[in-house]
Motif scaffolding. Sequence first.
Motif, short mmCIF file in Angstrom:
data_model
loop_
_atom_site.label_atom_id
_atom_site.label_comp_id
_atom_site.label_asym_id
_atom_site.label_seq_id
_atom_site.Cartn_x
_atom_site.Cartn_y
_atom_site.Cartn_z
N ASP A 1 9.19 8.69 -2.82
CA ASP A 1 10.54 8.82 -2.29
C ASP A 1 10.55 9.48 -0.92
O ASP A 1 11.49 10.20 -0.57
N ARG A 2 9.47 9.26 -0.17
CA ARG A 2 9.37 9.81 1.19
C ARG A 2 9.54 11.31 1.23
O ARG A 2 10.10 11.87 2.17
N THR A 3 9.11 11.98 0.14
CA THR A 3 9.17 13.43 0.11
C THR A 3 7.82 13.98 0.56
O THR A 3 6.84 13.91 -0.18
N PHE A 4 7.79 14.48 1.78
CA PHE A 4 6.53 14.93 2.34
C PHE A 4 6.32 16.42 2.05
O PHE A 4 6.36 17.26 2.94
N ILE A 5 6.10 16.71 0.75
CA ILE A 5 5.87 18.08 0.31
C ILE A 5 4.60 18.08 -0.54
O ILE A 5 4.44 17.27 -1.44
N CYS A 6 3.69 19.00 -0.24
CA CYS A 6 2.44 19.07 -0.99
C CYS A 6 2.71 19.47 -2.44
O CYS A 6 3.40 20.45 -2.70
N PHE B 1 -2.35 13.18 -1.73
CA PHE B 1 -1.40 12.77 -2.78
C PHE B 1 -0.58 11.57 -2.34
O PHE B 1 -0.47 11.28 -1.14
N ASP B 2 -0.04 10.85 -3.34
CA ASP B 2 0.88 9.75 -3.06
C ASP B 2 2.25 10.33 -2.71
O ASP B 2 2.77 11.14 -3.46
N VAL B 3 2.81 9.89 -1.61
CA VAL B 3 4.13 10.35 -1.21
C VAL B 3 5.17 9.50 -1.93
O VAL B 3 5.21 8.29 -1.77
N ILE C 1 0.85 -1.19 0.00
CA ILE C 1 0.00 0.00 0.00
C ILE C 1 0.89 1.24 0.00
O ILE C 1 1.74 1.40 0.88
N PRO C 2 0.71 2.12 -1.01
CA PRO C 2 1.57 3.30 -1.08
C PRO C 2 1.32 4.25 0.09
O PRO C 2 0.28 4.20 0.74
N ILE C 3 2.27 5.13 0.29
CA ILE C 3 2.13 6.14 1.34
C ILE C 3 1.27 7.28 0.79
O ILE C 3 1.52 7.79 -0.30
N THR C 4 0.23 7.64 1.53
CA THR C 4 -0.65 8.73 1.13
C THR C 4 -0.57 9.84 2.17
O THR C 4 -0.64 9.57 3.36
N GLY C 5 -0.40 11.05 1.67
CA GLY C 5 -0.35 12.20 2.57
C GLY C 5 -1.47 13.17 2.28
O GLY C 5 -2.02 13.19 1.17
N GLN C 6 -1.85 13.94 3.29
CA GLN C 6 -2.82 15.00 3.08
C GLN C 6 -2.22 16.30 3.60
O GLN C 6 -1.75 16.36 4.74
N CYS C 7 -2.25 17.31 2.74
CA CYS C 7 -1.72 18.62 3.09
C CYS C 7 -2.67 19.29 4.09
O CYS C 7 -3.87 19.37 3.86
N LEU C 8 -2.11 19.76 5.19
CA LEU C 8 -2.96 20.40 6.20
C LEU C 8 -3.23 21.87 5.86
O LEU C 8 -4.05 22.52 6.49
N ASP C 9 -2.54 22.38 4.85
CA ASP C 9 -2.78 23.77 4.44
C ASP C 9 -3.88 23.86 3.38
O ASP C 9 -4.73 24.73 3.45
N CYS C 10 -3.85 22.94 2.37
CA CYS C 10 -4.83 23.05 1.28
C CYS C 10 -5.66 21.78 1.10
O CYS C 10 -6.46 21.69 0.17
N ASN C 11 -5.46 20.77 1.97
CA ASN C 11 -6.24 19.53 1.96
C ASN C 11 -6.02 18.63 0.76
O ASN C 11 -6.76 17.67 0.56
N THR C 12 -5.03 18.91 -0.08
CA THR C 12 -4.73 18.02 -1.20
C THR C 12 -4.26 16.66 -0.67
O THR C 12 -3.47 16.59 0.27
N GLU D 1 3.19 23.23 -1.99
CA GLU D 1 4.55 23.05 -1.49
C GLU D 1 4.69 23.19 0.01
O GLU D 1 5.77 23.41 0.55
N SER D 2 3.57 23.06 0.70
CA SER D 2 3.63 23.04 2.16
C SER D 2 4.32 21.76 2.61
O SER D 2 4.28 20.74 1.93
N ASN D 3 4.98 21.82 3.75
CA ASN D 3 5.56 20.58 4.30
C ASN D 3 4.84 20.15 5.58
O ASN D 3 5.35 19.36 6.35
N ILE D 4 3.64 20.67 5.76
CA ILE D 4 2.83 20.25 6.91
C ILE D 4 1.86 19.20 6.40
O ILE D 4 0.78 19.49 5.88
N ILE D 5 2.30 17.94 6.47
CA ILE D 5 1.60 16.84 5.83
C ILE D 5 1.17 15.83 6.88
O ILE D 5 1.96 15.44 7.74
#
Length: 113
Positions: A84-89, A80-82, A67-78, A93-97
């Motif tokens: 290479d472990r890059t937690f950037i929206c 996305f699939d994370v 199961i891929p890593i999924t992140g949600q941006c806390l600034d704009c709610n996008t 481009e927020s890093n609050i994920i």
Amino acid sequence: MHEMSIAEGILDISLDTMHQHKATVIHSVQLDLGLMSGVEPDALLFCWDAVTQGSPAEGSTLDIRRIPITGQCLDCNTVFDVKDRTFICPSCESNIINTIGGRELQVTSIDID
Ligand SMILES: [Zn+2]
């Protein structure tokens, strides 16, 4: 190696299910495994073969679905699939994920007779 205790846990769940259905053989077990679960699939498969020796699950297949890593941006709610472990929206481009997927470790189905 904590994969061994995880394999034992999966076997426990499988045997419980088998007994509930009055079955005697476990053919295969499907497992959802998040990329952030910290579990090494190859090591888990190795341990599965070891812990199932002499049990009704001996020779059974452990089907691991990554199961891929999924992140949600806390600034704009996008969401996305994370990669290479890059937690950037990717939108703002927020890093609050907030990580909302990728830690799964769950048996989803068991094939028994
Ligand atoms: Zn964002």
